[in-house]
Design a protein around this motif. Structure first.
Motif, mmCIF file in Angstrom:
data_model
loop_
_atom_site.group_PDB
_atom_site.id
_atom_site.type_symbol
_atom_site.label_atom_id
_atom_site.label_comp_id
_atom_site.label_asym_id
_atom_site.label_seq_id
_atom_site.Cartn_x
_atom_site.Cartn_y
_atom_site.Cartn_z
ATOM 1 N N GLU A 150 -7.386 2.532 4.634
ATOM 2 C CA GLU A 150 -8.067 1.899 3.763
ATOM 3 C C GLU A 150 -7.638 2.046 2.411
ATOM 4 O OE1 GLU A 150 -12.037 3.588 3.818
ATOM 5 O OE2 GLU A 150 -11.429 5.294 2.860
ATOM 6 N N LYS A 151 -7.807 1.025 1.279
ATOM 7 C CA LYS A 151 -7.142 1.050 0.237
ATOM 8 C C LYS A 151 -8.064 2.253 -0.421
ATOM 9 C CE LYS A 151 -4.696 -2.802 -1.019
ATOM 10 N NZ LYS A 151 -3.803 -3.123 -1.748
ATOM 11 N N ILE A 152 -7.334 3.028 -1.317
ATOM 12 C CA ILE A 152 -7.796 4.099 -2.043
ATOM 13 C C ILE A 152 -7.682 3.771 -3.527
ATOM 14 C CG2 ILE A 152 -7.907 6.416 -2.990
ATOM 15 C CD1 ILE A 152 -6.415 6.952 -0.284
ATOM 16 N N ILE A 160 0.974 -1.127 -0.101
ATOM 17 C CA ILE A 160 -0.085 0.008 0.017
ATOM 18 C C ILE A 160 0.754 1.128 0.130
ATOM 19 C CG2 ILE A 160 -1.837 -1.067 1.060
ATOM 20 C CD1 ILE A 160 -0.930 -0.008 3.785
ATOM 21 N N ASN A 161 0.382 2.303 -0.170
ATOM 22 C CA ASN A 161 1.001 3.448 -0.140
ATOM 23 C C ASN A 161 0.770 4.298 1.282
ATOM 24 O OD1 ASN A 161 -1.225 5.518 -0.128
ATOM 25 N ND2 ASN A 161 -0.989 5.212 -2.440
ATOM 26 N N TYR A 205 -9.128 7.983 -7.621
ATOM 27 C CA TYR A 205 -7.890 8.969 -7.686
ATOM 28 C C TYR A 205 -7.861 9.680 -9.000
ATOM 29 C CZ TYR A 205 -4.296 9.026 -4.029
ATOM 30 O OH TYR A 205 -3.732 9.175 -2.960
ATOM 31 N N GLU A 206 -7.874 9.271 -9.970
ATOM 32 C CA GLU A 206 -7.703 9.868 -11.406
ATOM 33 C C GLU A 206 -8.906 10.674 -11.652
ATOM 34 O OE1 GLU A 206 -6.511 6.993 -14.403
ATOM 35 O OE2 GLU A 206 -4.665 6.558 -13.258
ATOM 36 N N LYS A 207 -9.858 9.975 -11.580
ATOM 37 C CA LYS A 207 -11.206 10.686 -11.655
ATOM 38 C C LYS A 207 -11.471 11.842 -10.686
ATOM 39 C CE LYS A 207 -16.177 9.629 -11.943
ATOM 40 N NZ LYS A 207 -17.212 8.762 -11.112
ATOM 41 N N LYS A 208 -11.322 11.929 -9.705
ATOM 42 C CA LYS A 208 -11.195 12.876 -8.748
ATOM 43 C C LYS A 208 -10.229 14.045 -9.224
ATOM 44 C CE LYS A 208 -13.376 11.318 -4.424
ATOM 45 N NZ LYS A 208 -13.038 10.341 -3.619
ATOM 46 N N THR A 209 -9.046 13.900 -9.699
ATOM 47 C CA THR A 209 -7.970 14.664 -9.931
ATOM 48 C C THR A 209 -8.539 15.409 -11.230
ATOM 49 O OG1 THR A 209 -6.504 13.059 -9.367
ATOM 50 C CG2 THR A 209 -5.546 15.217 -10.449
ATOM 51 N N GLU A 210 -9.102 14.525 -12.270
ATOM 52 C CA GLU A 210 -9.600 15.100 -13.663
ATOM 53 C C GLU A 210 -10.720 15.951 -13.302
ATOM 54 O OE1 GLU A 210 -11.529 12.675 -17.141
ATOM 55 O OE2 GLU A 210 -9.492 12.010 -16.681
ATOM 56 N N GLU A 211 -11.837 15.777 -12.320
ATOM 57 C CA GLU A 211 -12.582 16.530 -11.960
ATOM 58 C C GLU A 211 -12.059 17.960 -11.554
ATOM 59 O OE1 GLU A 211 -16.190 13.253 -10.956
ATOM 60 O OE2 GLU A 211 -15.394 14.685 -9.239
ATOM 61 N N LEU A 212 -11.294 17.734 -10.504
ATOM 62 C CA LEU A 212 -10.756 19.163 -10.197
ATOM 63 C C LEU A 212 -10.147 20.124 -11.248
ATOM 64 C CD1 LEU A 212 -10.601 19.604 -7.013
ATOM 65 C CD2 LEU A 212 -8.140 19.153 -7.234
ATOM 66 N N LEU A 213 -9.563 19.266 -12.174
ATOM 67 C CA LEU A 213 -8.774 20.022 -13.196
ATOM 68 C C LEU A 213 -9.899 20.868 -14.096
ATOM 69 C CD1 LEU A 213 -5.842 17.785 -14.270
ATOM 70 C CD2 LEU A 213 -5.697 19.965 -13.101
ATOM 71 N N VAL A 214 -10.839 20.061 -14.559
ATOM 72 C CA VAL A 214 -11.992 20.753 -15.391
ATOM 73 C C VAL A 214 -12.652 21.596 -14.676
ATOM 74 C CG1 VAL A 214 -14.417 20.041 -16.293
ATOM 75 C CG2 VAL A 214 -12.299 18.422 -16.478
ATOM 76 N N GLU A 215 -12.684 21.713 -13.228
ATOM 77 C CA GLU A 215 -13.452 22.795 -12.543
ATOM 78 C C GLU A 215 -12.493 23.818 -12.393
ATOM 79 O OE1 GLU A 215 -14.687 23.168 -7.789
ATOM 80 O OE2 GLU A 215 -15.203 21.019 -8.832
#
Ligand SMILES: [Zn+2]
Length: 202
Positions: free
Chosen positions: A68-70, A59-60, A75-85
């Motif tokens: 818990e495992k993420i 794990i990291n 992760y990628e989806k959340k980052t992408e949404e943030l960038l679009v926003e």
């Protein structure tokens, strides 16, 4: 931080790897009592053991501390949404800036014309009229420069050849030919000249 949750997480992963508390402790050069304390949520592994522990459990550190495992997809989806926003916000604020630029420039120009007409009608030719005309012309030049600076600094110019987006320096922006917000610019990436459109986001 939820130590109990982290402890259960460590214990679960250790069992998945078919490790006993003793064998895990051996790998990390700690006592099995230390491992037991982590798993019961009584303490956290020391910082210098954390990375090794994560490596062994697959794990990291972020996951360890969250207990818990993420999911990487999340992760990628959340980052992408943030960038679009963020891009949307930038676009909106840049459009506002350009709008303000036009309002300032047009108001200044109308004001300038108004002052010239009124003072030319009301005043005799002389030093006072000269001062008013010079003063308001200087003011108009300052406002025009400010509007120009705002326009160049807002958003980016997109190279028509390679679609690289860049901001030219003032001197280049001032002397290059332009139609509305589109300027004939040399791309710093592909070094070709092209009609570069103004875009609001990178
Ligand atoms: Zn280019």
């Amino acid at each position: 931080m939820d130590l109990i949750k982290i402890g259960k997480f460590i214990a679960g992963l250790r069992k998945d790897k078919n490790l006993t508390q003793e064998s895990l402790a051996e790998k990390l050069y700690v006592t099995d009592r230390a491992v037991s304390k982590w798993e019961r949520g009584l303490s956290l592994p020391d910082a210098d053991k954390m990375l090794d522990l994560c490596n062994i459990l697959g794990i990291n550190v972020n996951e360890l501390l969250n207990g818990e495992k993420i999911d990487m997809k999340d992760y990628e989806k959340k980052t992408e949404e943030l960038l679009v926003e963020m891009a949307k916000k930038e676009e909106t604020s840049n459009k506002k800036l350009i709008m303000n630029m036009w309002i300032i420039a047009i108001t200044a120009l109308l004001f300038y014309i108004g002052i010239i007409i009124v003072s030319a009608m009301a005043l005799e030719e002389g030093p006072l009229l000269g001062t008013i005309i010079c003063g308001s012309t200087a003011l108009l030049v300052i406002v025009a420069f400010y509007a120009f600076k705002l326009e160049v600094e807002t958003g980016y110019y997109e190279c028509n050849k390679c679609h690289h987006k860049h901001i030219p320096n003032y001197f280049v922006a001032m002397i290059c030919p332009h139609i509305n917000l589109t300027r004939f610019l040399k791309c710093p990436k592909c070094h070709k000249w092209s009609w570069s459109k103004k875009v609001m986001t990178k």
